[in-house]
Design a protein around this motif. Structure first.
Motif, PDB file in Angstrom:
ATOM      1  N   HIS A   1       1.115   2.081 -10.880  1.00  0.00           N
ATOM      2  CA  HIS A   1       0.001   2.655 -10.122  1.00  0.00           C
ATOM      3  C   HIS A   1       0.047   4.177 -10.076  1.00  0.00           C
ATOM      4  O   HIS A   1      -0.878   4.807  -9.570  1.00  0.00           O
ATOM      5  CB  HIS A   1      -0.015   2.110  -8.692  1.00  0.00           C
ATOM      6  N   ALA A   2       1.099   4.776 -10.598  1.00  0.00           N
ATOM      7  CA  ALA A   2       1.282   6.222 -10.515  1.00  0.00           C
ATOM      8  C   ALA A   2       0.435   6.949 -11.561  1.00  0.00           C
ATOM      9  O   ALA A   2       0.304   6.489 -12.692  1.00  0.00           O
ATOM     10  CB  ALA A   2       2.751   6.569 -10.708  1.00  0.00           C
TER      11      ALA A   2
ATOM     12  N   SER B   1       0.846  -1.201   0.000  1.00  0.00           N
ATOM     13  CA  SER B   1       0.000   0.000   0.000  1.00  0.00           C
ATOM     14  C   SER B   1       0.880   1.249   0.000  1.00  0.00           C
ATOM     15  O   SER B   1       2.051   1.209   0.406  1.00  0.00           O
ATOM     16  CB  SER B   1      -0.915   0.027   1.229  1.00  0.00           C
ATOM     17  N   ARG B   2       0.299   2.345  -0.449  1.00  0.00           N
ATOM     18  CA  ARG B   2       1.024   3.619  -0.475  1.00  0.00           C
ATOM     19  C   ARG B   2       1.405   4.054   0.938  1.00  0.00           C
ATOM     20  O   ARG B   2       2.443   4.683   1.148  1.00  0.00           O
ATOM     21  CB  ARG B   2       0.129   4.669  -1.148  1.00  0.00           C
ATOM     22  N   GLN B   3       0.586   3.720   1.911  1.00  0.00           N
ATOM     23  CA  GLN B   3       0.838   4.124   3.293  1.00  0.00           C
ATOM     24  C   GLN B   3       2.067   3.425   3.877  1.00  0.00           C
ATOM     25  O   GLN B   3       2.761   3.996   4.712  1.00  0.00           O
ATOM     26  CB  GLN B   3      -0.383   3.836   4.175  1.00  0.00           C
TER      27      GLN B   3
ATOM     28  N   LYS C   1       9.215   6.087   0.820  1.00  0.00           N
ATOM     29  CA  LYS C   1       9.184   7.108  -0.239  1.00  0.00           C
ATOM     30  C   LYS C   1      10.463   7.146  -1.062  1.00  0.00           C
ATOM     31  O   LYS C   1      10.494   7.766  -2.114  1.00  0.00           O
ATOM     32  CB  LYS C   1       8.874   8.482   0.332  1.00  0.00           C
TER      33      LYS C   1
ATOM     34  N   CYS D   1       4.589   1.849   1.898  1.00  0.00           N
ATOM     35  CA  CYS D   1       5.733   1.837   0.990  1.00  0.00           C
ATOM     36  C   CYS D   1       6.673   3.007   1.286  1.00  0.00           C
ATOM     37  O   CYS D   1       6.228   4.154   1.371  1.00  0.00           O
ATOM     38  CB  CYS D   1       5.249   1.915  -0.458  1.00  0.00           C
TER      39      CYS D   1
END
Length: 168
Positions: free
Chosen positions: A83-84, A36-38, A42, A40
């Motif tokens: 996904h970006a 998930s983005r949360q 940065k 992963c």
């Protein structure tokens, strides 16, 4: 989908909707702990600090290309950040006071979402198409475009800077 922030601009045509012209093929996928983005990281520094190793899995047709890769201590991995968002051309990062053009940022949101990762090579298994690396900053299942050896003699520029940015 993403939420547009004040000062951000979109392209008139989303590159994801345009006809392909590069004939890029994916040579494999990244197996990472990030789903998930949360969770992963940065960037690669944060990924290393998280202490989670990762694996690059190469498709059978491309495994012979791994021959002699184990000579490298580090590798460059080019990934497709699938996904970006691709239409965001001006962004306002959370940490920035002013908007910035996509080409002045390392954000995954860009017309061609190519990720650049330099990882420590831990092991190579050509028969199984497995490359173990120290860390990665992408989602599990991210496609791989290419792998190259990292050469400190030609790839590193210790004097490189970004004006107005603290690189500590």
């Amino acid at each position: 989908m993403f939420e547009k922030r004040d000062g951000e601009k979109l392209l008139q045509t989303d590159p994801a909707d345009m006809p392909a012209d590069g004939h890029i093929v994916f040579i494999g996928r990244i197996a990472s702990p990030w789903t998930s983005r949360q969770t992963c990281p940065k960037n690669m520094r944060a990924a290393r600090e998280a202490g989670q190793a990762a694996t690059v899995l190469i498709d059978p047709a491309y495994r012979d290309g791994l021959l002699a890769l184990e000579r490298a201590s580090h590798i460059v991995i080019l990934s497709w950040l699938h996904h970006a968002p691709r239409a965001l051309i001006v962004q306002r990062p959370r940490h920035a006071a002013e908007p910035k053009g996509v080409f002045s940022l390392r954000s995954p949101a860009r017309p061609n979402p190519v990720g650049l990762h330099i990882a420590r090579l831990m092991a190579v298994d050509i028969d199984n198409g497995r490359i173990d690396i120290d860390a990665i900053d992408v989602f599990d299942g991210t496609p791989v475009i290419d792998i190259k050896p990292y050469f400190a003699s030609t790839d590193a520029f210790p004097e490189a800077t970004i004006a107005g940015r603290d690189e500590k």
